[in-house]
Design an enzyme around this catalytic site. Structure first.
Site: not given
Length: 147
Positions: A21-22
Site C-alpha cells: 500500500d502507500q
C-alpha cells in the site's frame, strides 16, 4: 511441499510491489490471498484438489476469517505461509495459518479460515463423509496427525 500425512505445509511467497500500500507494507487483504495459496498447497499435499471437488458439483466457501496482525511485511521480502488443519467436524473445516518472515522467522500474521462444503447449484451445506468420502477420510487423518 509436504507429503500426505504431514501436519502442515509451508509455501514461500515473494512480496511483490503490487501487493503493498502507500505505506510500503503488504496491503492487509493480500494476506487472504496468501492464505488461499497455502490452503490450496495443503489440500494438494493430502492428494486432493479443489478443482476435482468443483467438477463433482461442490464448493467450499469461506464462512469466517480471523487475522491477527503482527509485524508487517514489505516489498522485496519473502514470506513463508505455514498452513494446517485446525479443526474438522464432518461439515465445517478450519484451517490455521502463520505467515512469517522467511529470513528471520518473525510473525507477520496468524489466522484461520472456516469453510463449509455446499452444493454448487443450491449452496446447501453437505456432510463431506456422505458426498466426498475421500476428503472426509483424509481430513480425519490430517486432524489426527496434527494432535
Amino acid at each position: 511441499m509436504e507429503g500426505i500425512g504431514m501436519a502442515y505445509t509451508e509455501t514461500e511467497i515473494e512480496v511483490r510491489y503490487a501487493e503493498t500500500d502507500q505505506m510500503g507494507v503488504v496491503y492487509h487483504a493480500n494476506y487472504l490471498i496468501w492464505m488461499e495459496l497455502g490452503r490450496t498447497r495443503f489440500i494438494e499435499s493430502l492428494g486432493l484438489r479443489y478443482f476435482d471437488m468443483e467438477q463433482l458439483g461442490y464448493l467450499s466457501p469461506v464462512i469466517d476469517v480471523a487475522i491477527h496482525y503482527g509485524k508487517p511485511l514489505r516489498y522485496g521480502q519473502n514470506a513463508i505461509v505455514k498452513t494446517w488443519l485446525e479443526e474438522y467436524d464432518g461439515v465445517r473445516v478450519t484451517y490455521g495459518y502463520e505467515i512469517r518472515y522467511a529470513e528471520s522467522g518473525e510473525i507477520a500474521i496468524t489466522g484461520e479460515t472456516k469453510h463449509v462444503c455446499v452444493t454448487k447449484d443450491t449452496f446447501k451445506p453437505v456432510a463431506l463423509k456422505r458426498v466426498l468420502k475421500e476428503w472426509h477420510d483424509k481430513y480425519q487423518k490430517a486432524v489426527e496427525g496434527a494432535k
